[in-house]
Design a protein around this motif. Structure first.
Motif, PDB file in Angstrom:
ATOM      1  N   LEU A   1       0.667  -1.393   0.067  1.00  0.00           N
ATOM      2  CA  LEU A   1      -0.033   0.008   0.084  1.00  0.00           C
ATOM      3  C   LEU A   1       1.072   1.108   0.115  1.00  0.00           C
ATOM      4  CD1 LEU A   1      -2.711  -1.000   2.365  1.00  0.00           C
ATOM      5  CD2 LEU A   1      -3.064  -1.031   0.093  1.00  0.00           C
ATOM      6  N   ALA A   2       0.946   1.962  -1.278  1.00  0.00           N
ATOM      7  CA  ALA A   2       1.567   3.107  -1.163  1.00  0.00           C
ATOM      8  C   ALA A   2       0.884   4.282  -0.459  1.00  0.00           C
ATOM      9  CB  ALA A   2       2.079   3.575  -2.676  1.00  0.00           C
ATOM     10  N   GLY A   3       1.471   5.528  -0.462  1.00  0.00           N
ATOM     11  CA  GLY A   3       1.018   6.567   0.073  1.00  0.00           C
ATOM     12  C   GLY A   3       0.960   6.854   1.639  1.00  0.00           C
ATOM     13  N   PHE A   4       1.922   5.860   2.097  1.00  0.00           N
ATOM     14  CA  PHE A   4       2.180   5.942   3.687  1.00  0.00           C
ATOM     15  C   PHE A   4       3.592   6.173   3.605  1.00  0.00           C
ATOM     16  CE2 PHE A   4      -1.585   3.529   3.381  1.00  0.00           C
ATOM     17  CZ  PHE A   4      -2.583   4.017   4.464  1.00  0.00           C
ATOM     18  N   SER A   5       4.134   6.581   4.590  1.00  0.00           N
ATOM     19  CA  SER A   5       5.537   6.819   4.968  1.00  0.00           C
ATOM     20  C   SER A   5       5.993   5.967   6.401  1.00  0.00           C
ATOM     21  CB  SER A   5       5.858   8.364   4.988  1.00  0.00           C
ATOM     22  OG  SER A   5       7.210   8.269   5.333  1.00  0.00           O
ATOM     23  N   PRO A   6       6.587   4.983   6.388  1.00  0.00           N
ATOM     24  CA  PRO A   6       6.821   4.204   5.195  1.00  0.00           C
ATOM     25  C   PRO A   6       5.863   3.491   4.648  1.00  0.00           C
ATOM     26  CG  PRO A   6       7.532   2.948   7.284  1.00  0.00           C
ATOM     27  CD  PRO A   6       7.076   4.373   7.582  1.00  0.00           C
ATOM     28  N   ALA A   7       5.932   2.902   3.511  1.00  0.00           N
ATOM     29  CA  ALA A   7       4.944   2.295   2.720  1.00  0.00           C
ATOM     30  C   ALA A   7       4.447   0.817   3.467  1.00  0.00           C
ATOM     31  CB  ALA A   7       5.455   1.707   1.332  1.00  0.00           C
ATOM     32  N   VAL A   8       3.339   0.646   3.308  1.00  0.00           N
ATOM     33  CA  VAL A   8       2.895  -0.569   4.310  1.00  0.00           C
ATOM     34  C   VAL A   8       2.840  -1.667   3.279  1.00  0.00           C
ATOM     35  CG1 VAL A   8       1.033  -1.756   5.432  1.00  0.00           C
ATOM     36  CG2 VAL A   8       1.243   0.739   5.669  1.00  0.00           C
ATOM     37  N   THR A   9       3.782  -2.964   3.781  1.00  0.00           N
ATOM     38  CA  THR A   9       3.904  -3.902   2.922  1.00  0.00           C
ATOM     39  C   THR A   9       3.192  -5.167   3.509  1.00  0.00           C
ATOM     40  OG1 THR A   9       6.261  -3.215   2.329  1.00  0.00           O
ATOM     41  CG2 THR A   9       5.536  -5.670   2.181  1.00  0.00           C
ATOM     42  N   GLY A  10       2.508  -5.994   2.521  1.00  0.00           N
ATOM     43  CA  GLY A  10       1.727  -7.022   3.386  1.00  0.00           C
ATOM     44  C   GLY A  10       2.313  -8.361   3.477  1.00  0.00           C
ATOM     45  N   VAL A  11       1.809  -9.086   4.472  1.00  0.00           N
ATOM     46  CA  VAL A  11       2.599 -10.353   4.734  1.00  0.00           C
ATOM     47  C   VAL A  11       2.062 -11.588   4.137  1.00  0.00           C
ATOM     48  CG1 VAL A  11       3.239 -11.867   6.594  1.00  0.00           C
ATOM     49  CG2 VAL A  11       3.369  -9.558   6.866  1.00  0.00           C
ATOM     50  N   VAL A  12       2.568 -12.216   3.080  1.00  0.00           N
ATOM     51  CA  VAL A  12       2.314 -13.170   2.295  1.00  0.00           C
ATOM     52  C   VAL A  12       2.382 -14.519   2.682  1.00  0.00           C
ATOM     53  CG1 VAL A  12       1.905 -13.865  -0.157  1.00  0.00           C
ATOM     54  CG2 VAL A  12       2.265 -11.650   0.105  1.00  0.00           C
ATOM     55  N   ASP A  13       1.335 -15.098   3.177  1.00  0.00           N
ATOM     56  CA  ASP A  13       1.353 -16.533   3.698  1.00  0.00           C
ATOM     57  C   ASP A  13       1.112 -17.508   2.408  1.00  0.00           C
ATOM     58  OD1 ASP A  13       1.015 -19.001   4.725  1.00  0.00           O
ATOM     59  OD2 ASP A  13       0.128 -18.295   6.606  1.00  0.00           O
ATOM     60  N   GLU A  14       2.031 -18.109   1.765  1.00  0.00           N
ATOM     61  CA  GLU A  14       1.724 -19.123   0.600  1.00  0.00           C
ATOM     62  C   GLU A  14       1.039 -20.677   1.021  1.00  0.00           C
ATOM     63  OE1 GLU A  14       1.689 -18.669  -2.246  1.00  0.00           O
ATOM     64  OE2 GLU A  14       2.559 -16.829  -2.522  1.00  0.00           O
ATOM     65  N   VAL A  15       1.237 -20.689   2.346  1.00  0.00           N
ATOM     66  CA  VAL A  15       0.481 -22.066   2.781  1.00  0.00           C
ATOM     67  C   VAL A  15      -1.058 -21.806   2.893  1.00  0.00           C
ATOM     68  CG1 VAL A  15       0.338 -23.599   4.578  1.00  0.00           C
ATOM     69  CG2 VAL A  15       2.394 -22.676   4.115  1.00  0.00           C
ATOM     70  N   THR A  16      -1.436 -20.622   3.514  1.00  0.00           N
ATOM     71  CA  THR A  16      -2.960 -20.487   3.528  1.00  0.00           C
ATOM     72  C   THR A  16      -3.389 -19.505   2.291  1.00  0.00           C
ATOM     73  OG1 THR A  16      -2.491 -18.527   4.913  1.00  0.00           O
ATOM     74  CG2 THR A  16      -2.857 -20.516   6.074  1.00  0.00           C
ATOM     75  N   HIS A  17      -2.699 -19.040   1.822  1.00  0.00           N
ATOM     76  CA  HIS A  17      -2.849 -17.940   0.712  1.00  0.00           C
ATOM     77  C   HIS A  17      -3.645 -16.905   1.368  1.00  0.00           C
ATOM     78  CE1 HIS A  17      -2.062 -21.772  -1.765  1.00  0.00           C
ATOM     79  NE2 HIS A  17      -1.500 -20.838  -2.322  1.00  0.00           N
ATOM     80  N   ARG A  18      -3.010 -16.183   2.321  1.00  0.00           N
ATOM     81  CA  ARG A  18      -3.592 -15.022   2.936  1.00  0.00           C
ATOM     82  C   ARG A  18      -2.456 -13.942   2.958  1.00  0.00           C
ATOM     83  NH1 ARG A  18      -8.453 -15.864   5.557  1.00  0.00           N
ATOM     84  NH2 ARG A  18      -9.222 -18.029   5.814  1.00  0.00           N
ATOM     85  N   ILE A  19      -2.961 -12.898   2.691  1.00  0.00           N
ATOM     86  CA  ILE A  19      -2.346 -11.725   2.598  1.00  0.00           C
ATOM     87  C   ILE A  19      -2.759 -10.662   3.949  1.00  0.00           C
ATOM     88  CG2 ILE A  19      -1.166  -9.602   1.401  1.00  0.00           C
ATOM     89  CD1 ILE A  19      -1.592 -11.164  -0.946  1.00  0.00           C
ATOM     90  N   THR A  20      -1.893 -10.271   4.967  1.00  0.00           N
ATOM     91  CA  THR A  20      -2.498  -9.469   6.019  1.00  0.00           C
ATOM     92  C   THR A  20      -1.660  -7.987   5.901  1.00  0.00           C
ATOM     93  OG1 THR A  20      -1.111 -10.489   7.433  1.00  0.00           O
ATOM     94  CG2 THR A  20      -3.348 -11.173   7.196  1.00  0.00           C
ATOM     95  N   LEU A  21      -2.436  -6.895   5.972  1.00  0.00           N
ATOM     96  CA  LEU A  21      -1.687  -5.581   6.357  1.00  0.00           C
ATOM     97  C   LEU A  21      -2.390  -4.814   7.590  1.00  0.00           C
ATOM     98  CD1 LEU A  21      -2.638  -6.129   3.059  1.00  0.00           C
ATOM     99  CD2 LEU A  21      -0.603  -4.275   2.758  1.00  0.00           C
ATOM    100  N   THR A  22      -1.315  -4.099   8.059  1.00  0.00           N
ATOM    101  CA  THR A  22      -1.688  -3.190   9.241  1.00  0.00           C
ATOM    102  C   THR A  22      -1.201  -1.551   8.738  1.00  0.00           C
ATOM    103  OG1 THR A  22      -1.159  -4.947  10.971  1.00  0.00           O
ATOM    104  CG2 THR A  22      -1.492  -2.768  11.796  1.00  0.00           C
ATOM    105  N   ILE A  23      -2.402  -0.981   8.905  1.00  0.00           N
ATOM    106  CA  ILE A  23      -2.340   0.532   8.427  1.00  0.00           C
ATOM    107  C   ILE A  23      -2.380   1.511   9.738  1.00  0.00           C
ATOM    108  CG2 ILE A  23      -3.071  -0.154   6.011  1.00  0.00           C
ATOM    109  CD1 ILE A  23      -5.589   1.298   6.763  1.00  0.00           C
TER     110      ILE A  23
END
Length: 500
Positions: free
Chosen positions: A44-66
């Motif tokens: 997610l751009a537009g934040f300082s620093p940018a918010v990067t998601g955590v990608v879980d390839e086992v569950t195929h879930r992505i989580t971010l905290t803003i």
């Protein structure tokens, strides 16, 4: 014959081998399509620093905290996927993350993989500022109260403090506040939906100092700002405009859609410090509200009077007037609008430029105060006071009685000067130029002959009511031709009209 058949058979076999060989080569040349269908990055751009998601390839879930207070419905992710794969929704598309969102990656071979994306909001935290850690920008932290300031922040040089929409600040202590000096700036631009609020830690008048402005920077812009509970300083006000150097700081600030409430003293006080030479003061002034301040809504110089607008609200404060003062008079052409309250003039003010007064305006004058418009040093400007029968312009004492204020001292020959449909009551408190011992030095409600070297050669006051002068109603120099048509008089201690 037998040999011919053998040769034909050999030919047919050769052709078959050739065709088989070509077909085999063609099949070997077709590549295998990629089955890769992973999301390699979700940002997610537009934040300082940018918010990067955590990608879980086992569950195929992505989580971010803003950060708190961010609008979840209009976030724009940048999505990177495996080579030759595509993703839907597309990277860069605005997305509503108030709930879980599914992103589908399609591999080159047509196989797909779905990822569920969840955006969480961080818990809001109030920050404390003690002047050793003042950020350049104060953001809306979504904490209800975003910042607690425990000091007096002083901005100097070319420093700019920017306060973003939605920020709420508590000032902890009577000596806390913000001082803007040099060419620094306090930039506070909120919105109707997300105003900026500056208030005391306790909801009492004077619980913090307020804002002091001494800077000409045009970034001093305020919109949708509330200043309340201030006025704890030596000069009590929500905003104190205080130039501190002769010809050095021409303080200016733009104030729109702002509220000044429950402050000790004035909502805004332009203390001037005696340096009022063509000062800008208000670069803009629109749709503001003043309420619950212990003194008047504003105490301003004459050079600020032309900026006040009738759309603002000034009633509901400790004093029911707008207070005016000016050591060096009016130095900018100004049009005075009719407000919901009268103007109270403190002191004798010289009109060096043109003042046009709208119908219905009321000026109240404190003891010995008045307007001076003479040929010499007392003001060489123009006074246009053109009222109507239903909306006369009123020049009156702050209280009833004879000789409460100086009166209008008009020894100027400008033919543009107009007094029409005016009420002049309680003038003539003292002699305008007593030190000259001139016959023209005497008391009057309207004085067209304030000194021996200053008089109007064509005095004009028409359709006016002149009452309760401490001396004459109207004074003029003998030998000139006055125009006093339609005037009425009562209660003047000496004659209603007198040529001297």
């Amino acid at each position: 014959m037998k040999n011919k058949f053998l040769l034909f058979a050999v030919f047919i076999l050769a052709v078959g081998i050739l065709i088989w060989g070509c077909s085999s080569k063609s099949n070997d040349a077709q590549p295998t399509k990629s089955s890769a269908k992973t999301i390699t990055s979700f940002v997610l751009a537009g934040f300082s620093p940018a918010v990067t998601g955590v990608v879980d390839e086992v569950t195929h879930r992505i989580t971010l905290t803003i950060p708190a207070s961010v609008d979840l419905t209009v976030l724009t992710p940048t999505v990177k996927v495996a080579e030759k794969a595509t993703v839907s929704p597309a990277s860069g598309a605005v997305q509503n993350f108030s709930g879980t969102v599914t992103y589908t990656v399609t591999a080159e071979d047509g196989s797909t993989q779905a990822y569920t994306v969840s955006v969480q909001v961080a818990q809001a935290m109030t920050q404390t500022i003690d002047c050793s850690n003042v950020p350049a920008v104060l953001q809306d932290l979504g904490a209800g109260v975003d910042y607690i300031i425990k000091c007096n922040i002083t901005l100097s040089g070319s420093q700019v403090l920017t306060i973003k929409p939605g920020v709420t600040i508590l000032f902890d202590g009577a000596a806390t506040g913000i001082t803007v000096t040099g060419r620094s700036a306090l930039n506070m631009v909120g919105t109707a939906a997300k105003p900026i609020i500056l208030q005391g830690k306790t909801n009492t008048q004077g619980s913090w100092t307020g804002i002091q402005m001494d800077s000409p920077n045009n970034l001093n812009q305020w919109e949708y700002v509330t200043v309340q509970n201030a006025g704890g300083g030596q000069y009590p006000a929500g905003l104190l405009i205080a130039d501190d150097a002769y010809f050095l700081h021409n303080t200016q600030v733009s104030i729109k859609n702002c509220t000044f409430s429950n402050n000790k003293g004035y909502g805004i006080w332009d203390s001037d410090n005696g340096f009022s030479y063509t000062r800008t003061v208000f670069a803009a002034f629109q749709n503001n509200t003043f309420t619950g301040n212990s003194d008047a809504a504003l105490n301003i110089t004459m050079d600020a009077i032309g900026k006040l607008d009738a759309a603002s609200h000034y009633a509901g404060n400790g004093q029911a007037y707008i207070e005016l003062h000016a050591v060096n008079g009016l130095n900018a052409n100004s049009t005075v609008q009719k407000l919901e309250l009268p103007y109270l003039v403190v002191g004798s003010i010289e009109l060096h430029q043109k003042m046009t007064i709208s119908p219905g305006v009321t000026f109240q004058f404190y003891t010995d105060a008045g307007f001076n418009l003479d040929n010499q040093y007392r003001g060489s400007g123009t006074l246009i006071a053109s009222g109507t029968a239903s909306a006369p312009i009123r020049f009156v004492g702050y209280k009833s009685g004879n000789g409460i204020w100086l009166g209008l001292s008009l020894g100027n020959n400008d033919p543009a000067n107009i007094l029409d449909y005016c009420v002049v009551d309680g003038g003539g408190s003292h002699i305008p130029n007593a030190s000259t011992a001139c016959i023209g030095d005497t008391k009057g409600g309207i004085n067209f002959y304030p000194s021996c070297s200053s008089w109007a050669t064509a005095p004009r006051a028409t359709n006016c009511t002149v009452t309760n002068s401490g001396g004459y109603g109207i004074i003029y120099k003998k030998g000139v031709t006055p125009n006093f048509a339609g005037n009425s008089y009562s209660g003047n201690l000496l004659a209603n009209q007198q040529g001297l």
